[in-house]
Design an enzyme around this catalytic site. Structure first.
Site, PDB file in Angstrom:
ATOM      1  N   GLU A  59     -13.308   4.387  -3.492  1.00  0.00           N
ATOM      2  CA  GLU A  59     -11.992   4.623  -3.183  1.00  0.00           C
ATOM      3  C   GLU A  59     -11.276   5.619  -4.199  1.00  0.00           C
ATOM      4  OE1 GLU A  59     -10.305   3.549  -0.512  1.00  0.00           O
ATOM      5  OE2 GLU A  59      -8.383   4.305  -0.958  1.00  0.00           O
ATOM      6  N   ASP A  60     -10.556   6.680  -3.695  1.00  0.00           N
ATOM      7  CA  ASP A  60      -9.858   7.520  -4.703  1.00  0.00           C
ATOM      8  C   ASP A  60     -10.695   7.947  -5.938  1.00  0.00           C
ATOM      9  OD1 ASP A  60      -7.879   7.366  -2.884  1.00  0.00           O
ATOM     10  OD2 ASP A  60      -6.474   6.146  -3.916  1.00  0.00           O
ATOM     11  N   LYS A 107      -5.944  -2.200  -1.516  1.00  0.00           N
ATOM     12  CA  LYS A 107      -6.808  -2.124  -0.535  1.00  0.00           C
ATOM     13  C   LYS A 107      -7.473  -3.490   0.021  1.00  0.00           C
ATOM     14  CE  LYS A 107      -8.553   1.450   1.790  1.00  0.00           C
ATOM     15  NZ  LYS A 107      -8.089   3.083   1.605  1.00  0.00           N
ATOM     16  N   ASN A 130      -0.164  12.023   1.704  1.00  0.00           N
ATOM     17  CA  ASN A 130       0.467  10.794   1.187  1.00  0.00           C
ATOM     18  C   ASN A 130       0.794  11.132  -0.337  1.00  0.00           C
ATOM     19  OD1 ASN A 130       0.212   9.109   3.518  1.00  0.00           O
ATOM     20  ND2 ASN A 130      -2.106   8.341   2.931  1.00  0.00           N
ATOM     21  N   TYR A 132       0.818  -1.360   0.013  1.00  0.00           N
ATOM     22  CA  TYR A 132       0.167  -0.043  -0.213  1.00  0.00           C
ATOM     23  C   TYR A 132       0.695   1.381   0.058  1.00  0.00           C
ATOM     24  CZ  TYR A 132      -4.337   2.061  -0.288  1.00  0.00           C
ATOM     25  OH  TYR A 132      -5.611   2.762  -1.000  1.00  0.00           O
ATOM     26  N   ASP A 160     -13.862   5.382   1.953  1.00  0.00           N
ATOM     27  CA  ASP A 160     -12.971   5.386   3.054  1.00  0.00           C
ATOM     28  C   ASP A 160     -11.961   6.599   2.959  1.00  0.00           C
ATOM     29  OD1 ASP A 160     -11.119   3.874   5.003  1.00  0.00           O
ATOM     30  OD2 ASP A 160      -9.559   4.112   3.338  1.00  0.00           O
ATOM     31  N   ASP A 161     -11.814   7.306   1.837  1.00  0.00           N
ATOM     32  CA  ASP A 161     -10.980   8.461   1.874  1.00  0.00           C
ATOM     33  C   ASP A 161     -11.717   9.670   2.773  1.00  0.00           C
ATOM     34  OD1 ASP A 161      -9.145   7.592  -0.060  1.00  0.00           O
ATOM     35  OD2 ASP A 161     -11.028   7.743  -1.480  1.00  0.00           O
ATOM     36  N   ARG A 218      -8.327  10.273  -8.389  1.00  0.00           N
ATOM     37  CA  ARG A 218      -7.547  11.114  -7.240  1.00  0.00           C
ATOM     38  C   ARG A 218      -6.675  10.036  -6.446  1.00  0.00           C
ATOM     39  NH1 ARG A 218      -8.214  11.572  -1.368  1.00  0.00           N
ATOM     40  NH2 ARG A 218      -7.076   9.754  -2.089  1.00  0.00           N
TER      41      ARG A 218
HETATM   42  P1  NAD Z   1      -8.774  16.439  -2.180  1.00  0.00           P
HETATM   43  O1  NAD Z   1      -8.256  16.889  -3.372  1.00  0.00           O
HETATM   44  O2  NAD Z   1     -10.260  16.154  -1.742  1.00  0.00           O
HETATM   45  O3  NAD Z   1      -8.462  17.888  -1.060  1.00  0.00           O
HETATM   46  C1  NAD Z   1      -7.456  18.342  -1.112  1.00  0.00           C
HETATM   47  C2  NAD Z   1      -7.508  19.943  -0.393  1.00  0.00           C
HETATM   48  O4  NAD Z   1      -6.284  20.600  -0.395  1.00  0.00           O
HETATM   49  C3  NAD Z   1      -8.490  20.705  -1.279  1.00  0.00           C
HETATM   50  O5  NAD Z   1      -9.455  21.430  -0.415  1.00  0.00           O
HETATM   51  C4  NAD Z   1      -7.433  21.712  -2.019  1.00  0.00           C
HETATM   52  O6  NAD Z   1      -8.135  23.048  -1.916  1.00  0.00           O
HETATM   53  C5  NAD Z   1      -6.589  22.008  -0.744  1.00  0.00           C
HETATM   54  N1  NAD Z   1      -5.106  22.354  -1.131  1.00  0.00           N
HETATM   55  C6  NAD Z   1      -4.675  22.119  -2.077  1.00  0.00           C
HETATM   56  N2  NAD Z   1      -3.493  22.951  -2.292  1.00  0.00           N
HETATM   57  C7  NAD Z   1      -3.448  23.634  -1.001  1.00  0.00           C
HETATM   58  C8  NAD Z   1      -2.666  24.563  -0.554  1.00  0.00           C
HETATM   59  N3  NAD Z   1      -1.610  24.982  -1.153  1.00  0.00           N
HETATM   60  N4  NAD Z   1      -2.724  25.133   0.740  1.00  0.00           N
HETATM   61  C9  NAD Z   1      -3.876  24.669   1.449  1.00  0.00           C
HETATM   62  N5  NAD Z   1      -4.933  23.897   0.973  1.00  0.00           N
HETATM   63  C10 NAD Z   1      -4.697  23.191  -0.412  1.00  0.00           C
HETATM   64  O7  NAD Z   1      -7.839  15.410  -1.495  1.00  0.00           O
HETATM   65  P2  NAD Z   1      -8.166  14.550  -0.039  1.00  0.00           P
HETATM   66  O8  NAD Z   1      -8.766  13.099  -0.454  1.00  0.00           O
HETATM   67  O9  NAD Z   1      -8.702  15.355   0.956  1.00  0.00           O
HETATM   68  O10 NAD Z   1      -6.575  14.040   0.207  1.00  0.00           O
HETATM   69  C11 NAD Z   1      -5.687  15.096   0.685  1.00  0.00           C
HETATM   70  C12 NAD Z   1      -4.545  14.465   1.132  1.00  0.00           C
HETATM   71  O11 NAD Z   1      -4.618  13.563   2.313  1.00  0.00           O
HETATM   72  C13 NAD Z   1      -3.759  13.497   0.360  1.00  0.00           C
HETATM   73  O12 NAD Z   1      -2.461  13.573   0.148  1.00  0.00           O
HETATM   74  C14 NAD Z   1      -4.040  12.156   0.691  1.00  0.00           C
HETATM   75  O13 NAD Z   1      -3.033  11.191   0.268  1.00  0.00           O
HETATM   76  C15 NAD Z   1      -4.005  12.373   2.190  1.00  0.00           C
HETATM   77  N6  NAD Z   1      -4.719  11.565   2.874  1.00  0.00           N
HETATM   78  C16 NAD Z   1      -4.268  10.771   3.893  1.00  0.00           C
HETATM   79  C17 NAD Z   1      -4.812   9.850   4.586  1.00  0.00           C
HETATM   80  C18 NAD Z   1      -4.284   9.207   5.703  1.00  0.00           C
HETATM   81  O14 NAD Z   1      -3.137   9.176   5.984  1.00  0.00           O
HETATM   82  N7  NAD Z   1      -5.067   8.507   6.593  1.00  0.00           N
HETATM   83  C19 NAD Z   1      -6.132   9.508   4.320  1.00  0.00           C
HETATM   84  C20 NAD Z   1      -6.948  10.261   3.209  1.00  0.00           C
HETATM   85  C21 NAD Z   1      -6.155  11.234   2.534  1.00  0.00           C
END
Ligand code: NAD
Length: 547
Positions: free
Chosen positions: A241-242, A170, A404, A99, A264-265, A152
C-alpha cells in the site's frame, strides 16, 4: 460469525485494557464477579446500544475532522467491538474520517497527534531480525497484512513513518466493510527513512530520520519481510500500500506469482474504476469495447486501470493489441506516445504511435475520448475548456476525477456538472456532496477502493487462495457494477450506496473465492454453499457473553 474470543486468563484491569476483549460498562453483573471487575467500573451496567449513543454524541461534539479522527482511534484502542459497531452504523459519515481524506491529514501530523503504537514497525536496522519482529505480534492467526513504506501516501507524497496511519486505516475498512476479524489484521510500517525535509527537521517525527534506503539493500529488506511473513503467517494475504511507483510495480511484478499478494493502489483502484466504466455503459449506451479512455496521470493508479481494462477486454474476446489502443495516457510531459524517449517501463505498453501532444486539451481534441480519468494527483487540471470539450464530443461524457484527497481532485463535482450542462457522469476519489444544477440534484459517485479491496481480501481469505489474480479484480468489478440499482443511476450515482458495503463485499468475496476454486488456487475443498461459508467467517461486533 459469533465472536468466540478466548479470555486467555485475562481478568480485571488487564481485561479492561485489552481492546479486543473489553466491553467497558457493558460487562454484566455475573462477568464483573467472575472476572475480577467488581468496583473497577461504574455500577450501572450499560447495553452496547447505550454505549453507542454516548460515543456518537461525543464524536459529533468534536469540531474538526482531525479531532474526530483522534477520537475514533482512541475508541478503537479501548474497545474494538464498539468502535466497529459505531463505524459500521455510520459508515457514510465516518469513512471520510478513518480513511481518505482525513487520514491523510492525520498522517501529515502523525508525530504530533501520536497516542499509542498500533501495528509493527520494521526498519532498515532490522535486517536479519524481521522474523523475530513478526513473532512479537500478539496474534498468531494473521490473515491479512497491509504494509507501506510511506513513500506515496494518498496524493500527499513521502510521509515516511507517518504513513502508518494508512495500513491502520485500511485494515479498519477491511473489518468494517467486509467483516475480517480485527485479530486477523496486521498493519506494518516498513520504515526505510524519508526524503521529506520537513519531517527530517521535525523533532517530533517518530520514524528513522535518515534519507530513504534504495537499491539492493531495500530489495533485500523487502525480500526478508516477504519470506518471514510467509513463514510466520502462512495464511496471510500481503497487501502492498502506498509505495512509490518505482517500487510498487516492481514489487508487484516480483511477488505476485510467488506469494499471496496484491497492490491496492494498482489493482484495487483498477477494479473500482473498471466497475464505474462498466456501469457507465448503462447510461452512455457505449459498451466498454467501444470506449476510448484518456487518462491524466500514468502512475500506479492509471496504468493499473489500463492494464485491468485490457484484461477485461481480452476476457471479452478482444485481441490485446486492439484493447491497448483504447487506453491513452497523458503524463506530466504530455501524451504518452511511441516517439518519446523518456518513458519508464510501465508506460511503454501504452505508448501508441501518434504525434506528440503537450497538453490534455490538445489530446482530448485529437483523440476524442468517451471517458476522461484523472489520476495525476494534480488539482484543477480538468479545466473548463477540457470538460466543455468532452461535453461537446459526448452526449454523456464520463469524467472521473480520482485524485485524493479532495483538495487534489482534477475537478470538483460541481464543476463537472456545470461545465457539461448536467450531462457528465462523474466519480471522484474523495467524497463530494450532492450538487443541484438547473433544478436537478446529482449525487456524485465515489470511486472508492473500499468497494473492492475488502471483498477481494475476504474472498481470498475465505477460500485460502494462495494467489490474488487480475481475474479476481475483474470479477469483483463485474459484481460491483451489477449491484448498482436503477435508482442509484437515477440519482446520478454509478456505485451502490455505501451503506450496502457489507452486502457488496460478501457478493464480491463469494465471486473471488469462486475464481480461486475454479483456477485451482486453493487446497481447500469447495464448500457446497460458498456464500454461506464466506458469510460465516465475517466478524460480528456485538459483544459475546464471557460468563
Ligand atoms: P503516481 O505517483 O504513481 O502517478 C502519478 C502520475 O501523474 C505520474 O504518471 C505523473 O507523471 C503524473 N502527473 C504528475 N503531474 C502531472 C501533470 N501535471 N499532468 C499530467 N500528469 C501528471 O500516483 P498514483 O498512485 O497513480 O496516484 C495518483 C492519484 O490518484 C493520487 O492523487 C491518488 O490519491 C489517486 N488515487 C485515487 C484512487 C481512488 O480514488 N480510488 C485510488 C488510487 C489513487
Amino acid at each position: 460469525m459469533t465472536t468466540t474470543l478466548h479470555l486467555e486468563g485475562k481478568r480485571g484491569v488487564a481485561l479492561l485494557h485489552d481492546p479486543l476483549l473489553n466491553k467497558g460498562t457493558a460487562f454484566d453483573e455475573a462477568e464483573r464477579d467472575a472476572l475480577g471487575l467488581r468496583g473497577l467500573l461504574p455500577p450501572r451496567v450499560a447495553t452496547q446500544d447505550q454505549q453507542l449513543e454516548r460515543v456518537l454524541e461525543n464524536y459529533r461534539r468534536k469540531e474538526s475532522p482531525l479531532e474526530k479522527y483522534i477520537y475514533l482511534i482512541s475508541l478503537q484502542e479501548r474497545n474494538e467491538a464498539l468502535f466497529y459497531r459505531l463505524v459500521m452504523q455510520n459508515l457514510d459519515e465516518m469513512m471520510p474520517i478513518i480513511y481518505t481524506p482525513t487520514v491523510g491529514l492525520a498522517c501529515q501530523k502523525y508525530g504530533h497527534i501520536f497516542r499509542r503504537p498500533r501495528g509493527l514497525y520494521i526498519t532498515r536496522r532490522d535486517r536479519g531480525q524481521v522474523k523475530r519482529i513478526l513473532q512479537n505480534w500478539p496474534h498468531a492467526d494473521v490473515r491479512i497484512i497491509v504494509i507501506t513504506d510511506g513513500e506515496r501516501i494518498l496524493g500527499l507524497g513521502d510521509l515516511g513513518a507517518n504513513g502508518m496511519g494508512i495500513p491502520v486505516g485500511k485494515l479498519s475498512l477491511y473489518t468494517a466493510c467486509a467483516g475480517i476479524p480485527p485479530a486477523q489484521c496486521l498493519p506494518i510500517m516498513l520504515d526505510v527513512g524519508t526524503n521529506n525535509a520537513t519531517l527530517l527537521a521535525d523533532p517530533l517525527y517518530l520514524g528513522v530520520a535518515e534519507a530513504r534506503l534504495r537499491g539492493p539493500e531495500y530489495d533485500e529488506l523487502v525480500d526478508e519481510f516477504v519470506q518471514a511473513a510467509q513463514q510466520i503467517f502462512p495464511k496471510a494475504v500481503i497487501q502492498f500500500e502506498d509505495f512509490g511507483n518505482s517500487n510498487a510495480f516492481r514489487l508487484l511484478h516480483k511477488y505476485r506469482d510467488q506469494a499471496c499478494t496484491f497492490n491496492d493502489d494498482i489493482q484495487g483502484t483498477a477494479g473500482v474504476t473498471l466497475a464505474g466504466l462498466l456501469t457507465s455503459e448503462r447510461l452512455t449506451g457505449i459498451p466498454l469495447a467501444q470506449q476510448k479512455i484518456l487518462f491524466l496521470g500514468a502512475g500506479e493508479a492509471g496504468i493499473g486501470i489500463g492494464d485491468l481494462i485490457v484484461e477485461a477486454l481480452k476476457l471479452q474476446g478482444i485481441p490485446e493489441n486492439v484493447a491497448r489502443q483504447q487506453c491513452w495516457f497523458v503524463d506530466s510531459k504530455g501524451l504518452v506516445v511511441q516517439s518519446r524517449t523518456d518513458l519508464v517501463e510501465h508506460k511503454l505498453r501504452f505508448a501508441h504511435p501518434h504525434a506528440p501532444m503537450a497538453t490534455l486539451l490538445e489530446a482530448v481534441e485529437a483523440l476524442k475520448p468517451t471517458a476522461l480519468v484523472g489520476v495525476s494527483g494534480m488539482p484543477q487540471t480538468f479545466t473548463e475548456p477540457i470538460v466543455r470539450a468532452m461535453a461537446k464530443l459526448n452526449k454523456r461524457p464520463v469524467i472521473f476525477a480520482l485524485s485524493n484527497p479532495t483538495s487534489k481532485a482534477e475537478c470538483t463535482a460541481e464543476q463537472c456538472y456545470t461545465w457539461t450542462d448536467g450531462r457528465g457522469i462523474f466519480a471522484s476519489g474523495s467524497p463530494f456532496a450532492p450538487v443541484t444544477f438547473n433544478g436537478v440534484t446529482h449525487t456524485p459517485g465515489q470511486g472508492n477502493n473500499s468497494y473492492i479491496f475488502p471483498g477481494v481480501g475476504l474472498g481470498v481469505i475465505a477460500s485460502e487462495s494462495t494467489r490474488v489474480t487480475d481475474e479476481m479484480f475483474y470479477s469483483a468489478a463485474r459484481v460491483l457494477a451489477g449491484l448498482v440499482t436503477e435508482n442509484d443511476l437515477k440519482l446520478g450515482r454509478i456505485y451502490p450506496d455505501l451503506n450496502r458495503i457489507r452486502e457488496v463485499s460478501l457478493a464480491i468475496a463469494t465471486e473471488v473465492a469462486e475464481v480461486a476454486f475454479k483456477r485451482g488456487l486453493t487446497h481447500m475443498l469447495r464448500p457446497a454453499d460458498l456464500k454461506a461459508h464466506v458469510e460465516d467467517t465475517m466478524f460480528d461486533p456485538t459483544y459475546p457473553d464471557y460468563v
